[in-house]
Design a protein around this motif. Structure first.
Motif, PDB file in Angstrom:
ATOM      1  N   SER A 141     -13.629  -0.331  -3.745  1.00 39.42           N
ATOM      2  CA  SER A 141     -15.126  -0.090  -4.297  1.00 39.42           C
ATOM      3  C   SER A 141     -15.604  -1.455  -5.296  1.00 39.42           C
ATOM      4  CB  SER A 141     -15.180   0.984  -5.222  1.00 39.42           C
ATOM      5  OG  SER A 141     -14.833   2.050  -4.551  1.00 39.42           O
ATOM      6  N   GLU A 142     -16.807  -1.583  -4.975  1.00 37.41           N
ATOM      7  CA  GLU A 142     -17.457  -2.744  -5.792  1.00 37.41           C
ATOM      8  C   GLU A 142     -19.048  -2.488  -6.152  1.00 37.41           C
ATOM      9  OE1 GLU A 142     -18.624  -7.497  -4.839  1.00 37.41           O
ATOM     10  OE2 GLU A 142     -16.885  -6.669  -4.110  1.00 37.41           O
ATOM     11  N   GLY A 143     -19.385  -2.182  -7.254  1.00 37.58           N
ATOM     12  CA  GLY A 143     -20.690  -1.890  -7.488  1.00 37.58           C
ATOM     13  C   GLY A 143     -20.916  -0.648  -7.156  1.00 37.58           C
ATOM     14  N   ARG A 144     -22.114  -0.339  -6.438  1.00 38.15           N
ATOM     15  CA  ARG A 144     -22.473   0.979  -5.874  1.00 38.15           C
ATOM     16  C   ARG A 144     -21.833   1.321  -4.463  1.00 38.15           C
ATOM     17  NH1 ARG A 144     -27.655   1.227  -3.912  1.00 38.15           N
ATOM     18  NH2 ARG A 144     -27.614   3.429  -4.035  1.00 38.15           N
ATOM     19  N   LYS A 145     -21.052   0.332  -3.958  1.00 36.83           N
ATOM     20  CA  LYS A 145     -20.605   0.483  -2.640  1.00 36.83           C
ATOM     21  C   LYS A 145     -19.038   0.709  -2.788  1.00 36.83           C
ATOM     22  CE  LYS A 145     -23.817  -2.777  -0.207  1.00 36.83           C
ATOM     23  NZ  LYS A 145     -23.945  -3.708   0.599  1.00 36.83           N
ATOM     24  N   THR A 146     -18.686   1.560  -1.663  1.00 40.98           N
ATOM     25  CA  THR A 146     -17.288   1.981  -1.605  1.00 40.98           C
ATOM     26  C   THR A 146     -17.143   1.778  -0.015  1.00 40.98           C
ATOM     27  OG1 THR A 146     -17.308   3.479  -3.509  1.00 40.98           O
ATOM     28  CG2 THR A 146     -15.864   3.836  -1.737  1.00 40.98           C
ATOM     29  N   TRP A 147     -15.701   1.495   0.403  1.00 38.82           N
ATOM     30  CA  TRP A 147     -15.575   1.252   1.736  1.00 38.82           C
ATOM     31  C   TRP A 147     -14.430   2.043   2.093  1.00 38.82           C
ATOM     32  CZ3 TRP A 147     -17.369  -2.552  -1.300  1.00 38.82           C
ATOM     33  CH2 TRP A 147     -18.170  -3.500  -0.876  1.00 38.82           C
ATOM     34  N   THR A 148     -14.476   2.857   3.121  1.00 43.77           N
ATOM     35  CA  THR A 148     -13.384   3.830   3.410  1.00 43.77           C
ATOM     36  C   THR A 148     -13.077   3.646   4.971  1.00 43.77           C
ATOM     37  OG1 THR A 148     -14.798   5.693   4.015  1.00 43.77           O
ATOM     38  CG2 THR A 148     -14.170   5.534   1.924  1.00 43.77           C
ATOM     39  N   PRO A 208     -21.274  10.898  -7.196  1.00 43.69           N
ATOM     40  CA  PRO A 208     -21.767  11.250  -6.022  1.00 43.69           C
ATOM     41  C   PRO A 208     -22.356  10.177  -5.143  1.00 43.69           C
ATOM     42  CG  PRO A 208     -22.526  12.551  -7.775  1.00 43.69           C
ATOM     43  CD  PRO A 208     -22.095  11.492  -8.364  1.00 43.69           C
ATOM     44  N   MET A 209     -21.821  10.112  -3.690  1.00 46.52           N
ATOM     45  CA  MET A 209     -22.119   9.056  -2.718  1.00 46.52           C
ATOM     46  C   MET A 209     -22.763   9.680  -1.346  1.00 46.52           C
ATOM     47  SD  MET A 209     -18.653   6.537  -3.364  1.00 46.52           S
ATOM     48  CE  MET A 209     -17.777   7.977  -2.523  1.00 46.52           C
ATOM     49  N   VAL A 210     -23.347   8.927  -0.799  1.00 49.96           N
ATOM     50  CA  VAL A 210     -23.955   9.218   0.497  1.00 49.96           C
ATOM     51  C   VAL A 210     -23.579   8.290   1.705  1.00 49.96           C
ATOM     52  CG1 VAL A 210     -25.726  10.808  -0.153  1.00 49.96           C
ATOM     53  CG2 VAL A 210     -26.129   8.280   0.167  1.00 49.96           C
ATOM     54  N   LEU A 211     -23.478   8.681   2.934  1.00 50.63           N
ATOM     55  CA  LEU A 211     -23.041   7.711   3.739  1.00 50.63           C
ATOM     56  C   LEU A 211     -24.327   6.703   4.002  1.00 50.63           C
ATOM     57  CD1 LEU A 211     -20.810   6.872   5.979  1.00 50.63           C
ATOM     58  CD2 LEU A 211     -22.105   8.120   7.425  1.00 50.63           C
ATOM     59  N   GLY A 212     -23.768   5.329   4.106  1.00 52.71           N
ATOM     60  CA  GLY A 212     -24.753   4.239   4.440  1.00 52.71           C
ATOM     61  C   GLY A 212     -24.564   3.466   5.758  1.00 52.71           C
ATOM     62  N   ARG A 213     -23.231   3.274   6.035  1.00 55.11           N
ATOM     63  CA  ARG A 213     -22.995   2.728   7.480  1.00 55.11           C
ATOM     64  C   ARG A 213     -21.877   3.174   7.829  1.00 55.11           C
ATOM     65  NH1 ARG A 213     -23.530  -3.301   7.017  1.00 55.11           N
ATOM     66  NH2 ARG A 213     -25.907  -2.909   7.180  1.00 55.11           N
ATOM     67  N   MET A 214     -21.776   3.332   9.246  1.00 52.29           N
ATOM     68  CA  MET A 214     -20.504   3.954   9.820  1.00 52.29           C
ATOM     69  C   MET A 214     -20.363   3.233  11.405  1.00 52.29           C
ATOM     70  SD  MET A 214     -19.586   7.953  10.366  1.00 52.29           S
ATOM     71  CE  MET A 214     -17.879   8.454  10.939  1.00 52.29           C
ATOM     72  N   THR A 262     -19.306   2.566   4.806  1.00 53.75           N
ATOM     73  CA  THR A 262     -19.751   2.015   3.599  1.00 53.75           C
ATOM     74  C   THR A 262     -20.434   3.215   3.067  1.00 53.75           C
ATOM     75  OG1 THR A 262     -20.041  -0.091   4.655  1.00 53.75           O
ATOM     76  CG2 THR A 262     -21.199   0.395   2.634  1.00 53.75           C
ATOM     77  N   TRP A 263     -20.319   3.530   1.660  1.00 48.93           N
ATOM     78  CA  TRP A 263     -20.730   4.702   0.951  1.00 48.93           C
ATOM     79  C   TRP A 263     -21.464   3.930  -0.107  1.00 48.93           C
ATOM     80  CZ3 TRP A 263     -19.960   9.811   2.202  1.00 48.93           C
ATOM     81  CH2 TRP A 263     -18.950  10.031   3.041  1.00 48.93           C
ATOM     82  N   LEU A 264     -22.842   4.552  -0.320  1.00 43.22           N
ATOM     83  CA  LEU A 264     -23.734   4.078  -1.586  1.00 43.22           C
ATOM     84  C   LEU A 264     -23.463   5.284  -2.649  1.00 43.22           C
ATOM     85  CD1 LEU A 264     -26.553   2.728   0.660  1.00 43.22           C
ATOM     86  CD2 LEU A 264     -24.677   1.340  -0.479  1.00 43.22           C
ATOM     87  N   THR A 265     -23.324   4.894  -4.080  1.00 42.81           N
ATOM     88  CA  THR A 265     -23.768   5.751  -5.123  1.00 42.81           C
ATOM     89  C   THR A 265     -25.115   6.093  -5.138  1.00 42.81           C
ATOM     90  OG1 THR A 265     -21.680   4.684  -6.070  1.00 42.81           O
ATOM     91  CG2 THR A 265     -23.234   6.044  -7.280  1.00 42.81           C
TER      92      THR A 265
END
Length: 259
Positions: free
Chosen positions: A219-226, A190-196, A244-247
């Motif tokens: 993806s790297e660590g807790r972060k995912t970029w889309t 599960p992830m939530v949006l951190g920055r857009m 940028t998404w955060l787990t």
């Protein structure tokens, strides 16, 4: 509007602000059951930065889950920069920004419909009440975008614009949100949006069947970029975004569905 309290720099001198603007996120526009949908809230903040359709891009960073049905203040400290606060808690910051992400190549709408039929969120969804992609929302309440994976890092889904939501830029920001998240394993992680960061170039009309594409960048660590891109029925680009998404803790996630 109400007068804003001046901020002070490290020397204690007051810095310029403009008047506070009250902003509320209606419960209809929730992502998780207790906070606002990230893309929708980013769109509201972007408007306060001065981002317009066909204008510059805006970058919005979410510092804490945006509360629902709560009066929050938007204060501009400098031209093109704002902060959204709930009392003493910083909720989000927005600023004008360049956007360098490429458009996600589209597929035809038939392929998008086929992809949506295997949308992973129909079986397991971390936030099943999400305004954008939640399957628990009624068709006249949520958008019910079901981004299915294409097998090449992309997702695709269609969006038909309802009369009550047409002409609202923050809705395009919202649809540029979730199809990116579903390009990753969001149901298992599960992830939530951190920055857009997004730029809008056009708004769709009432009843227009649009196409929304997502792409997993890395993806790297807790972060995912889309990346995401929305297209109108005639193929024109409506907008594109980099996110940028955060787990988050799995205990915040939703439930298995269908078993």
């Amino acid at each position: 509007r109400s007068p804003a309290s001046p901020r002070r720099d490290r020397t204690g001198r007051a810095t310029a602000t403009v008047a506070d603007v009250v902003l509320r996120v209606d419960r209809r526009f929730r992502g998780p059951s207790d906070s606002g949908n990230g893309g929708y809230v980013c769109g509201l903040v972007a408007a306060r930065v001065g981002a317009t359709v066909g204008g510059f891009a805006a970058e919005v960073t979410l510092r804490t889950p945006p509360p629902l049905d709560t009066a929050m203040s938007v204060v501009a400290d400098d031209p093109g920069m704002v902060r959204l606060s709930n009392g003493d808690v910083m909720v989000a910051e927005g600023a004008r920004s360049p956007l360098t992400v490429h458009a996600v190549p589209p597929v035809d709408r038939s392929s998008a419909r086929t992809a949506s039929a295997s949308y992973p969120g129909l079986l397991r969804h971390p936030f099943p009440e999400c305004f954008v992609c939640g399957p628990d929302r009624a068709p006249d309440d949520g958008l019910r975008l079901f981004p299915g994976r294409l097998g090449d890092g992309r997702t695709a889904c269609n969006w038909t614009v309802s009369a009550d939501l047409a002409g609202r830029p923050e809705l395009v920001w919202a649809v540029l949100d979730c199809p990116g998240g579903w390009s990753a394993d969001i149901e298992g992680r599960p992830m939530v949006l951190g920055r857009m960061t997004a730029r809008l170039t056009a708004l769709p009309g009432v009843g227009e069947e649009c196409l929304v594409m997502g792409l997993l960048l890395r993806s790297e660590g807790r972060k995912t970029w889309t990346a995401t891109t929305a297209y109108g029925a005639d193929g024109r680009e409506l907008g594109r975004a980099h996110s940028t998404w955060l787990t988050v803790n799995a205990r915040r996630s939703g439930r298995n569905r269908g078993t």
